[in-house]
Enzyme design. Structure first.
Site, PDB file in Angstrom:
ATOM      1  N   HIS A 165      -9.759   2.278   0.511  1.00  0.00           N
ATOM      2  CA  HIS A 165      -9.343   3.074   1.675  1.00  0.00           C
ATOM      3  C   HIS A 165     -10.563   3.099   2.585  1.00  0.00           C
ATOM      4  O   HIS A 165     -11.517   3.831   2.324  1.00  0.00           O
ATOM      5  CB  HIS A 165      -8.969   4.491   1.254  1.00  0.00           C
ATOM      6  N   GLU A 195     -10.655   5.262   7.275  1.00  0.00           N
ATOM      7  CA  GLU A 195      -9.394   5.834   7.784  1.00  0.00           C
ATOM      8  C   GLU A 195      -9.716   7.110   8.539  1.00  0.00           C
ATOM      9  O   GLU A 195      -9.489   8.232   8.078  1.00  0.00           O
ATOM     10  CB  GLU A 195      -8.411   6.129   6.637  1.00  0.00           C
ATOM     11  N   HIS A 237       0.840  -1.212   0.000  1.00  0.00           N
ATOM     12  CA  HIS A 237       0.000   0.000   0.000  1.00  0.00           C
ATOM     13  C   HIS A 237       0.871   1.255   0.000  1.00  0.00           C
ATOM     14  O   HIS A 237       1.465   1.618   1.015  1.00  0.00           O
ATOM     15  CB  HIS A 237      -0.912   0.014   1.234  1.00  0.00           C
ATOM     16  N   GLN A 296      -9.534   9.739  -4.471  1.00  0.00           N
ATOM     17  CA  GLN A 296      -9.141  10.483  -3.255  1.00  0.00           C
ATOM     18  C   GLN A 296     -10.273  11.362  -2.713  1.00  0.00           C
ATOM     19  O   GLN A 296     -10.446  11.497  -1.509  1.00  0.00           O
ATOM     20  CB  GLN A 296      -7.915  11.351  -3.573  1.00  0.00           C
ATOM     21  N   HIS A 316       1.285   5.379  -2.138  1.00  0.00           N
ATOM     22  CA  HIS A 316       0.807   6.348  -3.125  1.00  0.00           C
ATOM     23  C   HIS A 316       2.030   6.884  -3.856  1.00  0.00           C
ATOM     24  O   HIS A 316       2.624   7.880  -3.428  1.00  0.00           O
ATOM     25  CB  HIS A 316       0.047   7.478  -2.429  1.00  0.00           C
ATOM     26  N   ASP A 359       2.462   3.362   2.885  1.00  0.00           N
ATOM     27  CA  ASP A 359       1.406   4.349   2.591  1.00  0.00           C
ATOM     28  C   ASP A 359       1.950   5.614   1.929  1.00  0.00           C
ATOM     29  O   ASP A 359       1.536   5.962   0.831  1.00  0.00           O
ATOM     30  CB  ASP A 359       0.615   4.698   3.859  1.00  0.00           C
TER      31      ASP A 359
HETATM   32 FE   FE2 Z   1      -3.397   5.227   1.632  1.00  0.00          FE
END
Ligand code: FE2
Length: 411
Positions: free
Chosen positions: A208, A211, A55, A150, A57, A307
């Site tokens: 996601h 979170e 995981h 996102q 980005h 992450d």
């Molecule tokens: Fe993430």
């Protein structure tokens, strides 16, 4: 080529293995060199299947401080910093940073990366670029791309169409962000949309999910229920699930039954979520990492991710998954001897299940000869002493190597 004196996956006794045509041709203690065969003596070093980043980005990596630093360290200031950086986003910019980040990872023995790519952008430039990079970097790492909304699927203009376009462009997995959608109804609808799209297009899913420190954030039950009903099962992953840290136990006990039935995977990101969660708390402050210990005890598959690497949300990171495991064991209170010894699985075997790598992964005869050699005799010592990855072989080819630094005490 014959490799001798390898301690494979914490084995106490050395063994040998033969690599032919990029595959493990044989593994066993009694292997002897064939006439003229090249022999590599691994001198009792630990050999593991390659590390996996499950995981990250990549489209935001290596941008910390550019153009401004996140002074508070919060998620919200991170979003503000990113919106300023986003103005400079271009194909060349993304390619230059991803190339650097992937090489950082490769030096630490990572050969598979699952990256989430922001598709709440009408130009889809990051998505398009990442599809090209997946091809360009394939000899060094295998990249899996998640179409990641996102800013939401229902809460962003044209969000559904952008997801469809991203899948057409070549995403491997469909994402969602239920806790960020405007309403609970949008949250459920976004998950129905994402999982049905994945079922229809035969894609993986990585959400996601929850979170946030809000214990009322319950996207996870919808993800698990739909994974079960659509028979997607372990093709589905719930990332983060930090709200689970705050769920009441009566709810978790009920939820656990569904999670096991659904067979979904979990990805926890201990570095970033320890840093970002609990920010609205006074004291005591919650750790905000999902229930890794309890999920693992129930036989549910959990892997770990970094992450973010040196970006507006997380200002540290060198591409070492060892740091992620180190933090994860601390915050999840998993420091028993066996828990420490087994913890490499969070960034290898378990992560391979999350990425659905199947027969492509693992030190077994007939599989691709991809493995790493660490400067230690077992994982406990490798983790504790921050041992270097001495060599990384991908399909029988050496793709990275390092020489450990030496220090001397003079008195
Ligand atoms: Fe993430």
């Amino acid at each position: 080529m014959l490799f001798q004196n390898a301690l494979i996956e914490n084995s106490a006794t050395p063994t040998a293995f033969r690599v032919e045509n990029g595959k493990f041709a044989a593994i066993g203690p009694d292997l002897t060199p064939n006439p003229g065969e090249e022999v590599v003596d691994l001198q009792g070093k630990l050999v593991l299947p390659p590390f996996i980043e499950s995981h990250v980005h990549l489209d935001t990596c290596l941008t910390a401080g550019d153009p401004v630093w996140n002074m508070s360290g919060t998620l919200f200031e991170g979003i503000e910093c990113w919106s300023k950086r986003k103005e400079k986003l271009s194909k060349d910019d993304i390619k230059e940073r991803v190339n650097r980040a992937v090489r950082l990872y490769a030096a630490h023995g990572i050969q598979h990366i699952r990256t989430h790519v922001d598709v709440t952008d009408p130009s889809l430039v990051a998505m398009e670029t990442m599809v090209e990079l997946r091809e360009e970097l394939r000899d060094l790492v295998d990249i899996q791309i998640v179409a990641f909304p996102q800013e939401g699927i229902l809460s962003y203009p044209n969000g559904k169409q952008l997801m469809l376009d991203a899948v057409k462009l070549g995403a491997d997995a469909v994402g969602a962000i239920p806790h960020f959608e405007f309403t609970r109804e949008y949250s459920v609808e976004s998950l129905n949309f994402a999982l049905e799209l994945a079922a229809k297009e035969n894609k993986l899913v990585d959400v996601h999910c929850d979170e946030i420190d809000d214990e009322a954030s319950r996207g996870l039950e919808t993800v698990a229920a739909r994974a079960l009903e659509l028979e997607l099962f372990d093709k589905v992953t719930a990332s983060h699930t930090t709200a689970m840290h705050s769920y009441n136990n009566a709810y978790v006990v009920r939820l656990m039954r569904l999670l096991k039935m659904s067979r979904i995977n979990f990805v926890s990101n201990p570095l970033v979520n320890t840093h970002l969660q609990g920010r609205m708390d006074t004291y005591p402050k919650r750790r905000g990492v999902t229930r890794v210990k309890e999920l693992t005890a129930e036989g549910i598959n959990v892997s770990f991710g970094h992450d973010d690497i040196f970006d507006p949300w997380y200002p540290m990171g060198t591409g070492s998954m060892r740091d992620v495991v180190f933090m994860g064991l601390h915050v999840c209170q998993m420091m028993g001897y066996e828990e420490i010894m087994d913890s490499y699985k969070f960034i290898s075997t378990n992560a391979a299940k999350t990425l659905h790598l199947g027969e492509e992964y693992g030190i077994k005869t007939g599989r691709p000869a991809s493995f790493i050699v660490l400067d230690a005799d077992n994982w406990y010592n490798a983790l504790n002493r921050n041992a270097a990855v001495l060599r990384s072989y991908k399909k029988g080819k050496l793709v990275a190597q390092s020489t450990p630094g030496q220090s001397e005490v003079l008195l």
